[in-house]
Design a protein around this motif. Structure first.
Motif, PDB file in Angstrom:
ATOM      1  N   SER A 123       4.990 -20.562  27.074  1.00 34.19           N
ATOM      2  CA  SER A 123       4.747 -21.719  27.935  1.00 34.19           C
ATOM      3  C   SER A 123       5.765 -22.808  27.597  1.00 34.19           C
ATOM      4  CB  SER A 123       3.322 -22.244  27.763  1.00 34.19           C
ATOM      5  OG  SER A 123       3.077 -22.592  26.408  1.00 34.19           O
ATOM      6  N   TYR A 124       5.918 -23.774  28.490  1.00 32.42           N
ATOM      7  CA  TYR A 124       6.931 -24.812  28.270  1.00 32.42           C
ATOM      8  C   TYR A 124       6.545 -26.103  28.981  1.00 32.42           C
ATOM      9  CZ  TYR A 124       8.684 -24.886  33.059  1.00 32.42           C
ATOM     10  OH  TYR A 124       8.795 -25.077  34.412  1.00 32.42           O
ATOM     11  N   ARG A 125       7.200 -27.170  28.567  1.00 32.92           N
ATOM     12  CA  ARG A 125       7.153 -28.425  29.329  1.00 32.92           C
ATOM     13  C   ARG A 125       8.472 -29.152  29.143  1.00 32.92           C
ATOM     14  NH1 ARG A 125       6.265 -33.301  26.705  1.00 32.92           N
ATOM     15  NH2 ARG A 125       5.595 -33.202  24.516  1.00 32.92           N
ATOM     16  N   SER A 135       2.452 -22.318  31.887  1.00 30.77           N
ATOM     17  CA  SER A 135       2.538 -20.943  31.406  1.00 30.77           C
ATOM     18  C   SER A 135       3.603 -20.191  32.194  1.00 30.77           C
ATOM     19  CB  SER A 135       1.192 -20.233  31.553  1.00 30.77           C
ATOM     20  OG  SER A 135       1.299 -18.885  31.110  1.00 30.77           O
ATOM     21  N   LEU A 136       4.582 -19.641  31.495  1.00 32.31           N
ATOM     22  CA  LEU A 136       5.633 -18.855  32.145  1.00 32.31           C
ATOM     23  C   LEU A 136       5.205 -17.405  32.315  1.00 32.31           C
ATOM     24  CD1 LEU A 136       9.094 -19.873  30.623  1.00 32.31           C
ATOM     25  CD2 LEU A 136       8.370 -19.987  33.004  1.00 32.31           C
ATOM     26  N   ILE A 137       4.731 -16.825  31.221  1.00 34.96           N
ATOM     27  CA  ILE A 137       4.344 -15.418  31.244  1.00 34.96           C
ATOM     28  C   ILE A 137       3.281 -15.195  30.180  1.00 34.96           C
ATOM     29  CG2 ILE A 137       6.335 -14.871  29.755  1.00 34.96           C
ATOM     30  CD1 ILE A 137       6.318 -12.062  31.004  1.00 34.96           C
ATOM     31  N   SER A 138       2.254 -14.444  30.540  1.00 34.59           N
ATOM     32  CA  SER A 138       1.195 -14.167  29.579  1.00 34.59           C
ATOM     33  C   SER A 138       0.698 -12.744  29.758  1.00 34.59           C
ATOM     34  CB  SER A 138       0.035 -15.151  29.732  1.00 34.59           C
ATOM     35  OG  SER A 138      -0.597 -14.986  30.983  1.00 34.59           O
ATOM     36  N   ASN A 148       2.538 -17.829  38.261  1.00 34.33           N
ATOM     37  CA  ASN A 148       1.126 -17.895  38.656  1.00 34.33           C
ATOM     38  C   ASN A 148       0.706 -16.641  39.420  1.00 34.33           C
ATOM     39  OD1 ASN A 148       2.598 -18.259  40.939  1.00 34.33           O
ATOM     40  ND2 ASN A 148       1.634 -20.185  41.574  1.00 34.33           N
ATOM     41  N   LYS A 149       1.461 -15.555  39.227  1.00 39.27           N
ATOM     42  CA  LYS A 149       1.185 -14.335  39.992  1.00 39.27           C
ATOM     43  C   LYS A 149       0.659 -13.207  39.120  1.00 39.27           C
ATOM     44  CE  LYS A 149       4.164 -14.834  44.026  1.00 39.27           C
ATOM     45  NZ  LYS A 149       5.104 -14.115  44.921  1.00 39.27           N
ATOM     46  N   ASN A 188      13.408 -13.341  40.136  1.00 44.74           N
ATOM     47  CA  ASN A 188      12.722 -13.398  41.432  1.00 44.74           C
ATOM     48  C   ASN A 188      11.584 -14.409  41.453  1.00 44.74           C
ATOM     49  OD1 ASN A 188      14.382 -11.384  42.460  1.00 44.74           O
ATOM     50  ND2 ASN A 188      12.968  -9.730  41.932  1.00 44.74           N
ATOM     51  N   LEU A 189      10.886 -14.581  40.330  1.00 47.13           N
ATOM     52  CA  LEU A 189       9.662 -15.371  40.318  1.00 47.13           C
ATOM     53  C   LEU A 189       9.800 -16.738  39.654  1.00 47.13           C
ATOM     54  CD1 LEU A 189       7.003 -12.613  39.461  1.00 47.13           C
ATOM     55  CD2 LEU A 189       7.732 -13.453  41.706  1.00 47.13           C
ATOM     56  N   PHE A 190      10.825 -16.941  38.852  1.00 47.70           N
ATOM     57  CA  PHE A 190      10.976 -18.191  38.116  1.00 47.70           C
ATOM     58  C   PHE A 190      11.968 -19.133  38.780  1.00 47.70           C
ATOM     59  CE2 PHE A 190       9.901 -16.232  33.679  1.00 47.70           C
ATOM     60  CZ  PHE A 190       8.555 -16.241  34.022  1.00 47.70           C
ATOM     61  N   GLU A 191      11.829 -20.427  38.443  1.00 48.60           N
ATOM     62  CA  GLU A 191      12.867 -21.394  38.749  1.00 48.60           C
ATOM     63  C   GLU A 191      14.052 -21.134  37.816  1.00 48.60           C
ATOM     64  OE1 GLU A 191      12.722 -23.669  41.147  1.00 48.60           O
ATOM     65  OE2 GLU A 191      10.681 -23.132  41.734  1.00 48.60           O
ATOM     66  N   GLU A 192      15.213 -21.686  38.172  1.00 47.71           N
ATOM     67  CA  GLU A 192      16.411 -21.426  37.374  1.00 47.71           C
ATOM     68  C   GLU A 192      16.219 -21.842  35.919  1.00 47.71           C
ATOM     69  OE1 GLU A 192      21.227 -22.479  37.283  1.00 47.71           O
ATOM     70  OE2 GLU A 192      19.861 -23.580  38.614  1.00 47.71           O
ATOM     71  N   HIS A 193      15.629 -23.011  35.687  1.00 46.21           N
ATOM     72  CA  HIS A 193      15.482 -23.494  34.314  1.00 46.21           C
ATOM     73  C   HIS A 193      14.492 -22.638  33.522  1.00 46.21           C
ATOM     74  CE1 HIS A 193      12.130 -25.601  36.342  1.00 46.21           C
ATOM     75  NE2 HIS A 193      11.549 -25.614  35.157  1.00 46.21           N
ATOM     76  N   GLU A 194      13.545 -22.009  34.203  1.00 40.25           N
ATOM     77  CA  GLU A 194      12.578 -21.149  33.521  1.00 40.25           C
ATOM     78  C   GLU A 194      13.224 -19.841  33.070  1.00 40.25           C
ATOM     79  OE1 GLU A 194       8.508 -22.683  35.773  1.00 40.25           O
ATOM     80  OE2 GLU A 194       9.671 -21.050  36.656  1.00 40.25           O
TER      81      GLU A 194
END
Length: 446
Positions: A123-125, A135-138, A148-149, A188-194
């Motif tokens: 996770s990040y902020r 949460s990025l990936i869990s 969130n998918k 495919n699922l993340f923003e560039e910074h993620e």
């Protein structure tokens, strides 16, 4: 440098003899390119090595792309009668897209033969105002969320990639979240910074993380292998030098060793005056795989005298074996080097000099365990963590140490008289020790 990653805190649960423990470093966004030297002290068996083992496990988990498996259950990492190990690492990252806090949490349980990942989350902020962690990936067993998918909400291609990654992670006892099979899913699922943050942790930080445990030193003092820790511009890792007359390496590894020796010699002669390492190339020969290799030997040179390197003392060999990584800590803000029993075999005054230089001038992170109290005289108290007798609160910093106090004196006073928030030493009694030695020497009938 495209990014800088620093560890800011570590939480350990049920690892070896640490039921619970937490410690932090001194890194912040304001000090990203300044030294962060952290030492661990304490009684034998009180949790120092568990801190190193936590980084060993982190290194293994980040190396999932290389199918580096988690340790066998016979390694006895799990606290007695507990079901899982839990680790949490907190990082700060500065990259081309901004400044971020990143948390990585993982839980490990014994499988049939090896430990396996049962829970994992990144996770990040952003470092902006009162932003919340995202949460990025869990992963919780087979329940997986990316962004969130859930798996069933992804495209068919992404769903297949996730299922393959999960199967490979389970089958090979590796991390799931850091597997290469997820690279396109992230894009495919993340923003560039993620996507960039996942790369910063799994590639950038991982390549600059070195963990040197007591196994390395054990092989050295047994006169079997001297593991050269390598940190060059494009090469990282360990190259085992077999302590014998000569050795054969593939040409690329030989060239790497040659680079490390040239790098090491620059610093070595200032630490051990007059000493240089020399490589004597003997010949080239064909290896069993058909590739060309080089047979060579290591020599130590002092003036006109040349002797086999293995004839040097254990302390000298240890310094040589880790010097490349210490050079990295000095020059590379991204370097994170973790060394168990750094003081073993090294003259205490020299050790203090090296650590003082690194603390005052280096750019990376160095975390180490030690028993030598000389270091308490050269490092600030904020750089030192002491293990306690409380298995539920293993790591503490000394209180009552003013800027001009000698931390060594305060520590020895705490050992003898207490006065800290937690006990740091299980009391021993000189009279009991003398009596026990005497009784043990009295002949006993079988």
């Amino acid at each position: 440098m495209t990014c800088v990653v620093k560890v800011t805190s570590v939480e350990i649960t049920n690892l070896k003899n640490v039921r619970k423990g937490k410690f932090h470093t001194n890194s912040s966004f304001a000090t990203l390119e300044k030294a962060d030297v952290i030492g661990f002290y304490g009684q034998n068996g009180s949790g120092k090595t568990a801190a190193v083992e936590a980084f060993n496990l982190l290194k293994t988990l980040l190396s999932a792309n290389h199918d580096a498996p988690l340790p066998k259950i016979t390694s006895n990492l799990l606290y007695f009668n507990e079901k899982s190990i839990r680790l949490m690492f907190q990082f700060i990252i500065e990259n081309r897209l901004g400044e971020f806090f990143v948390d990585y949490t993982v839980s490990l349980s014994p499988g049939r033969t090896k430990y396996r990942v049962v829970k994992e989350e990144v996770s990040y902020r952003e470092n902006k105002g009162n932003t919340s962690f995202i949460s990025l990936i869990s992963k919780n067993d087979n329940e997986i969320l990316i962004g969130n998918k859930k798996i069933q909400e992804m495209s068919e291609a992404d769903r297949v990639s996730v299922m393959v990654a999960n199967r490979m992670a389970v089958g090979n006892s590796t991390s799931f979240v850091f597997r290469e099979e997820l690279k396109e899913v992230f894009e495919n699922l993340f923003e560039e910074h993620e996507t960039e943050l996942m790369k910063n942790i799994s590639i950038n930080f991982n390549s600059d993380l070195h963990v040197i445990d007591t196994i390395h030193y054990g092989l050295l003092i047994a006169n079997l292998i001297m593991p050269f820790s390598v940190h060059l511009e494009k090469k990282r890792g360990h190259i085992p030098y077999e302590m014998q007359d000569t050795m054969v390496l593939p040409i690329d590894l030989f060239e790497t060793i040659d680079q490390v020796v040239r790098q090491t010699n620059i610093v070595l002669q200032t630490i051990i005056p007059g000493l240089q390492i020399k490589i004597r190339q003997i010949n080239k020969q064909t290896l069993s795989d058909g590739n060309e290799g080089v047979r060579f030997e290591f020599l130590s040179r002092k003036g006109e005298i040349e002797l086999p390197l293995r004839s040097e003392s254990e302390g000298t060999l240890k310094i040589i074996s880790i010097l490349s990584t210490l050079i990295a800590v000095y020059n590379n803000p991204n370097a994170c080097v973790v060394i168990d029993e750094l003081d073993a075999g090294i003259f205490e005054y020299l050790l203090g000099e090296i650590l003082e230089v690194l603390n005052d001038n280096a750019q990376g992170q160095l975390l180490f365990t030690s028993h030598n109290l000389r270091i308490l005289e050269v490092l600030p108290i904020r750089n030192l963590w002491f293990t306690t007798l409380n298995e539920n609160d293993r790591y503490h910093q000394l209180r009552g140490v003013e800027r001009l106090n000698n931390a060594r004196d305060v520590y020895l006073r705490a050992v003898q008289l207490g006065g800290q928030a937690e006990e740091i030493y299980a009391e021993t009694n000189l009279y009991d020790i003398k009596t026990a030695f005497r009784k043990a020497g009295i002949p006993h009938d079988n």
